[in-house]
Every structure is written in structure tokens, then in C-alpha cells.
Design a protein around this motif. Structure first.
Motif, PDB file in Angstrom:
ATOM      1  N   LYS A  31       0.841  -1.204   0.000  1.00  0.00           N
ATOM      2  CA  LYS A  31       0.000   0.000   0.000  1.00  0.00           C
ATOM      3  C   LYS A  31       0.874   1.251   0.000  1.00  0.00           C
ATOM      4  O   LYS A  31       1.924   1.308   0.623  1.00  0.00           O
ATOM      5  CB  LYS A  31      -0.978  -0.009   1.175  1.00  0.00           C
ATOM      6  CG  LYS A  31      -0.396   0.364   2.501  1.00  0.00           C
ATOM      7  CD  LYS A  31      -1.474   0.418   3.572  1.00  0.00           C
ATOM      8  CE  LYS A  31      -0.786   0.579   4.915  1.00  0.00           C
ATOM      9  NZ  LYS A  31      -1.582   0.215   6.022  1.00  0.00           N
ATOM     10  N   ASP A  32       0.403   2.211  -0.729  1.00  0.00           N
ATOM     11  CA  ASP A  32       1.026   3.527  -0.769  1.00  0.00           C
ATOM     12  C   ASP A  32      -0.041   4.505  -0.308  1.00  0.00           C
ATOM     13  O   ASP A  32      -1.030   4.712  -1.010  1.00  0.00           O
ATOM     14  CB  ASP A  32       1.508   3.851  -2.181  1.00  0.00           C
ATOM     15  CG  ASP A  32       2.082   5.260  -2.310  1.00  0.00           C
ATOM     16  OD1 ASP A  32       2.233   5.958  -1.280  1.00  0.00           O
ATOM     17  OD2 ASP A  32       2.368   5.657  -3.452  1.00  0.00           O
ATOM     18  N   GLU A  33       0.165   5.078   0.854  1.00  0.00           N
ATOM     19  CA  GLU A  33      -0.822   6.006   1.410  1.00  0.00           C
ATOM     20  C   GLU A  33      -0.759   7.378   0.752  1.00  0.00           C
ATOM     21  O   GLU A  33      -1.538   8.264   1.084  1.00  0.00           O
ATOM     22  CB  GLU A  33      -0.627   6.120   2.921  1.00  0.00           C
ATOM     23  CG  GLU A  33      -0.860   4.806   3.649  1.00  0.00           C
ATOM     24  CD  GLU A  33      -0.481   4.857   5.122  1.00  0.00           C
ATOM     25  OE1 GLU A  33       0.231   5.805   5.533  1.00  0.00           O
ATOM     26  OE2 GLU A  33      -0.899   3.958   5.853  1.00  0.00           O
ATOM     27  N   GLY A  34       0.173   7.568  -0.167  1.00  0.00           N
ATOM     28  CA  GLY A  34       0.282   8.837  -0.870  1.00  0.00           C
ATOM     29  C   GLY A  34       0.887   9.953  -0.043  1.00  0.00           C
ATOM     30  O   GLY A  34       0.819  11.121  -0.430  1.00  0.00           O
ATOM     31  N   LYS A  35       1.494   9.605   1.076  1.00  0.00           N
ATOM     32  CA  LYS A  35       2.080  10.621   1.954  1.00  0.00           C
ATOM     33  C   LYS A  35       3.338  11.227   1.345  1.00  0.00           C
ATOM     34  O   LYS A  35       4.004  10.611   0.526  1.00  0.00           O
ATOM     35  CB  LYS A  35       2.443   9.999   3.308  1.00  0.00           C
ATOM     36  CG  LYS A  35       1.256   9.589   4.139  1.00  0.00           C
ATOM     37  CD  LYS A  35       1.713   9.062   5.489  1.00  0.00           C
ATOM     38  CE  LYS A  35       0.521   8.709   6.356  1.00  0.00           C
ATOM     39  NZ  LYS A  35       0.942   8.205   7.668  1.00  0.00           N
ATOM     40  N   SER A  36       3.625  12.416   1.808  1.00  0.00           N
ATOM     41  CA  SER A  36       4.899  13.072   1.499  1.00  0.00           C
ATOM     42  C   SER A  36       5.752  13.009   2.761  1.00  0.00           C
ATOM     43  O   SER A  36       5.233  12.792   3.858  1.00  0.00           O
ATOM     44  CB  SER A  36       4.668  14.524   1.102  1.00  0.00           C
ATOM     45  OG  SER A  36       3.978  14.587  -0.121  1.00  0.00           O
ATOM     46  N   ASP A  70       7.802  13.652  -8.062  1.00  0.00           N
ATOM     47  CA  ASP A  70       6.423  14.003  -7.714  1.00  0.00           C
ATOM     48  C   ASP A  70       6.347  14.988  -6.547  1.00  0.00           C
ATOM     49  O   ASP A  70       5.256  15.355  -6.115  1.00  0.00           O
ATOM     50  CB  ASP A  70       5.614  12.742  -7.367  1.00  0.00           C
ATOM     51  CG  ASP A  70       5.352  11.863  -8.584  1.00  0.00           C
ATOM     52  OD1 ASP A  70       5.594  12.307  -9.731  1.00  0.00           O
ATOM     53  OD2 ASP A  70       4.892  10.714  -8.388  1.00  0.00           O
ATOM     54  N   ARG A  72       7.201  14.450  -3.448  1.00  0.00           N
ATOM     55  CA  ARG A  72       6.796  13.808  -2.190  1.00  0.00           C
ATOM     56  C   ARG A  72       7.936  13.737  -1.183  1.00  0.00           C
ATOM     57  O   ARG A  72       7.695  13.519  -0.002  1.00  0.00           O
ATOM     58  CB  ARG A  72       6.223  12.415  -2.465  1.00  0.00           C
ATOM     59  CG  ARG A  72       4.863  12.491  -3.180  1.00  0.00           C
ATOM     60  CD  ARG A  72       4.297  11.141  -3.502  1.00  0.00           C
ATOM     61  NE  ARG A  72       4.108  10.315  -2.314  1.00  0.00           N
ATOM     62  CZ  ARG A  72       3.759   9.027  -2.365  1.00  0.00           C
ATOM     63  NH1 ARG A  72       3.561   8.434  -3.536  1.00  0.00           N
ATOM     64  NH2 ARG A  72       3.608   8.342  -1.256  1.00  0.00           N
ATOM     65  N   ILE A 162       6.764   2.743   0.672  1.00  0.00           N
ATOM     66  CA  ILE A 162       6.323   2.473  -0.692  1.00  0.00           C
ATOM     67  C   ILE A 162       7.251   1.388  -1.235  1.00  0.00           C
ATOM     68  O   ILE A 162       8.409   1.293  -0.835  1.00  0.00           O
ATOM     69  CB  ILE A 162       6.368   3.753  -1.560  1.00  0.00           C
ATOM     70  CG1 ILE A 162       5.694   3.513  -2.906  1.00  0.00           C
ATOM     71  CG2 ILE A 162       7.763   4.283  -1.707  1.00  0.00           C
ATOM     72  CD1 ILE A 162       5.426   4.788  -3.692  1.00  0.00           C
TER      73      ILE A 162
END
Length: 188
Positions: A31-36, A70, A72, A162
Motif C-alpha cells: 500500500k502507498d498512502e500517498g504521503k509526502s 512528484d 513527495r 512504498i
């Protein structure tokens, strides 16, 4: 007392524990929570005998490169040791990222990250000098759950992960190994 029933009960219990842990590791690792984060830590693996990166290592670096492009992460630590092939993984990883356009000053090579525990410890030691408060761990899916646990064990809570979309047959062995490594590292 029926020892066969007791052994069977504990065998089933161990199998369930193992299965639940493996399922959690696969889900958590993919899972990639999309956090920076302030910094990404890319964990090393094999550099080929000719000095080229193994496919697995290249995919980890591509993942870290995407995080940077990106927006991040602001900086990247590449952590690995001296492989039996004779190359410092950190230096080879840094070289790759610089060739792909990341400024030299934003890539920090840790060539003493001979194992996961050392990579985490070395990263924690750089916290004050690099001024970061959040980390994204980049490694294979089976590896990130234990790595995040090691950061948290050191008191560093703001860690996510990630992993590259890349698998090999040896991942089955790696999942098995990580089960034991997770609890070994957790208890020491």
C-alpha cells in the motif's frame, strides 16, 4: 494428557499466526498512502559483478526517483553496504540517481547500511544534521513492515513506505525469512 492433541493445537496456532503475519506484510508492503515526507530512505540490495544494478535495486531506485519528481520527498538517503561483488551499494545507488537528474547535494549515501538494522540506525543518526521529521522507506513489499517497525522501535513514529511493483520467485522465501526476522528484531 494427550500430547498429540497439544502438539496439533500449537501447530495450528503457529500456522495461523504465520499466515496472518504474512497476509498483513503483503497488504502493508503493497500500500502507498500517498504521503509526502522530508526524506526517503532507499534500502540497498545486490549490485551485479559488472557494477550494474540488479533489477530489484533499479526498481527501488526508480520508486525513489518518482517520489522525488512528484515532490513527495526533498532528499534521499541510499543505504547499503559493501557487497560480496566488491561495490559499495550506497555509492552505486547515488550515482544512478544523479545520472537521472537528482542534484548531488540531495542524495546522501550511507555505505555502512550492511543490514536493515544498520540502515535504520544510520538514518536515525543523521536526523539532526539533515533536519528531517518524516521518512518514506523504499524497499520490496515484504521488507517494509519490519523496517517501519525498527524505526518505531527507535522512537521515530512518522514513517511510511512504498515499494516498487516488481516481484521475483525468491519473494516467497523472503516472506518466510521476514516473518522470523521481524520477531527477532522486535524482541532484541
Amino acid at each position: 494428557m494427550n500430547y498429540k492433541k497439544i502438539i496439533k493445537f500449537f501447530s495450528i496456532l503457529l500456522f495461523l499466526w504465520f499466515s496472518i503475519h504474512i497476509i498483513y506484510t503483503i497488504i502493508d508492503g503493497n500500500k502507498d498512502e500517498g504521503k509526502s515526507a522530508d526524506i526517503a530512505v532507499i534500502l540497498g540490495t545486490t549490485v551485479n559483478t559488472d557494477g550494474t544494478l540488479s533489477k530489484r535495486l533499479e526498481k527501488r531506485l526508480e520508486c525513489g526517483l518518482k517520489l522525488y519528481r512528484d515532490g513527495r520527498v526533498k532528499k534521499i538517503i541510499v543505504s547499503g553496504g559493501l557487497g560480496k561483488e566488491g561495490f559499495l551499494e550506497g555509492d552505486k545507488m547515488k550515482e544512478y540517481l544523479i545520472e537521472k537528474g537528482i542534484p548531488d547535494s540531495l542524495v546522501i549515501a550511507d555505505n555502512k547500511g550492511n543490514n536493515t538494522t544498520a540502515s535504520v540506525g544510520n538514518t536515525i543518526l543523521m536526523k539532526d544534521s539533515l533536519h528531517y521529521n518524516s521518512v518514506i522507506v523504499v524497499s520490496q513489499y515484504f521488507h517494509v513492515t519490519r523496517t517501519k517497525m525498527l524505526f518505531r522501535k527507535e522512537g521515530f513514529e512518522n514513517v511510511s513506505s512504498i515499494s516498487p511493483d516488481y516481484s521475483e520467485y525468491r519473494d516467497f522465501y523472503s516472506l518466510f525469512r521476514e516473518f522470523f526476522a521481524y520477531y527477532y528484531d522486535r524482541l532484541k
